[in-house]
Design a protein around this motif. Sequence first.
Motif, short mmCIF file in Angstrom:
data_model
loop_
_atom_site.label_atom_id
_atom_site.label_comp_id
_atom_site.label_asym_id
_atom_site.label_seq_id
_atom_site.Cartn_x
_atom_site.Cartn_y
_atom_site.Cartn_z
N PRO A 1 0.87 -1.18 0.15
CA PRO A 1 -0.11 -0.07 0.01
C PRO A 1 0.89 1.22 0.10
O PRO A 1 1.84 1.41 0.56
CB PRO A 1 -0.98 -0.23 1.27
N LEU A 2 0.52 2.33 -0.79
CA LEU A 2 1.18 3.69 -1.13
C LEU A 2 0.37 4.41 0.26
O LEU A 2 -0.72 4.86 -0.12
CB LEU A 2 1.20 3.98 -2.32
N HIS A 3 1.20 4.87 1.16
CA HIS A 3 0.68 5.87 1.89
C HIS A 3 1.64 7.08 1.82
O HIS A 3 2.46 7.31 1.34
CB HIS A 3 1.01 5.52 3.29
N ALA A 4 1.22 8.17 2.43
CA ALA A 4 1.75 9.39 2.19
C ALA A 4 3.26 9.69 2.56
O ALA A 4 4.09 10.05 1.59
CB ALA A 4 1.07 10.81 2.79
N VAL A 5 3.87 8.98 3.48
CA VAL A 5 4.99 8.89 4.07
C VAL A 5 5.90 8.47 2.83
O VAL A 5 6.86 8.88 2.52
CB VAL A 5 5.13 8.27 5.36
N ARG A 6 5.31 7.16 2.34
CA ARG A 6 6.34 6.61 1.21
C ARG A 6 6.56 7.32 -0.11
O ARG A 6 7.29 7.63 -0.42
CB ARG A 6 5.75 5.11 0.89
N VAL A 7 5.08 7.84 -0.28
CA VAL A 7 5.15 8.78 -1.53
C VAL A 7 6.15 10.22 -1.29
O VAL A 7 6.91 10.46 -2.21
CB VAL A 7 3.88 9.26 -1.90
N VAL A 8 6.13 10.75 -0.28
CA VAL A 8 6.92 11.91 -0.04
C VAL A 8 8.36 11.44 -0.28
O VAL A 8 9.05 12.32 -0.54
CB VAL A 8 6.67 12.54 1.41
N GLY A 9 8.58 10.41 0.71
CA GLY A 9 9.80 9.69 0.60
C GLY A 9 10.63 9.37 -0.82
O GLY A 9 11.80 9.76 -1.15
N LEU A 10 9.71 9.02 -1.60
CA LEU A 10 10.25 8.77 -3.13
C LEU A 10 10.50 10.05 -3.76
O LEU A 10 11.54 9.98 -4.55
CB LEU A 10 9.18 7.98 -3.87
N LEU A 11 9.69 10.95 -3.50
CA LEU A 11 10.08 12.44 -4.25
C LEU A 11 11.18 13.00 -3.42
O LEU A 11 11.98 13.71 -4.33
CB LEU A 11 8.80 13.25 -4.07
#
Length: 321
Positions: A116-126
Motif C-alpha cells: 500500500p502506498l501511503h503519504a510517507v512513502r510517496v513523499v520519501g520517493l519524491l
Amino acid sequence: MTSAVRVAVLSLLWGSTFLWIELALDAFTPVQVTMVRCALGAALLLALCRAKGLRLPRERAVWGRLLVAAFFCNALPFVLFGIGQQTIDSGAAGVLNATTPLWSLLLGVVLGGERPLHAVRVVGLLAGFAGTALIFAPWERSALLGWGALAIVGAAASYAVAFVHMGRHLVGRGIPTLSLAASQLIAATALTALALPFGGLTPVRPEPRALVAVVVLGLFATGLTFYLTYRIIADEGATNAATVGYLLPVVSVVLGAVVLGEDVGPRVAVGMAVVLVGVAMTRHRARPRREQASTRGAAGGGPAGILAAGARAAGPYRSEG
C-alpha cells in the motif's frame, strides 16, 4: 543477512556499476560488456547454487517469465547504459538512473500488487529523487539533452518494468531466490548472445584495467547484485527494491571523498542528507486501520489479546531463502 544489511551491500555494489562500465568501455563495446558481465554473474551464482545444493527451475512457464525479466532487467538496460555512457559521464548517468523508483511507483499504481502506498512513502520517493538531483545538479549538464541521456532514462524505465514483473510473477512461488537470480542471468546471457552480430564482434583491445573492470562488474556488480535485488523484491516489494537507486550517488560521493580525496560541497552534503531521509521514509510501514484498531482493543484485553494481535500483525510476512 538482515534487510538493512542487504540494502547497504546492494548500494555499495550497485553504486560502483557506472565506474566499472566506464572503465570496461575502454576495451569492449556495450554489447560485449553486457555479454561478459551476464556470463560471469551467471557463473558465480551457478557455483553458489551448486555449493548449496539448489537446482534451477525446470518448468517451461517459469523460464518464459525469466526470459521477460532477463530482457528488461539485464539485456536491454545493460546495453542502454553502455550506449548512454559513451556520450554522458557517470554522474549524469547516476541522476537519470534515479528515475527508476518513480517509474516503479507509477507501474505499481497502474498494475497493482505493490505494498500500500501511503503519504510517507510517496513523499520519501519524491524526496529521494530531489536529493539525487541536488547532488548531481543536472541543470549544469548540457549532455542531459542528448540521445545518451534518453538511453539512460530508457534503461531506468526498463529496470522498473523488470522489478514489477519479478515481484508479480517470480518471487514468492517456492523457488529459492538464488536459483531465480542464476537462471535469470543465464537467460540474459543467451539473449545478449543473439545481439553479438549487432556490435559484439568488434575485436577486444587488451587493456588490463578494462579487463579487471569487466570481471568485477560481472561477479560483484551483476551476480551478487541481482541475487540481493531478488531478495529485497521478495521481502519488501518492487518499489522498495528500486529505491536503492537513490543511495547510489551517496555511495559514489562518499567513496570519492574517502578514496580519492574529492571535496564535498554544501549542496552535495545537503543532497545526501535529503536522500537518506527520503529512503528512510520509503521504508516506513504504515499499519492498516483494522490492525491499529485491533491493537488498541487488545491493549485493554489482557495479555492474550495482545499476543493475538501480535500474531495477526506478523502473520503475512515470511522470509524466503
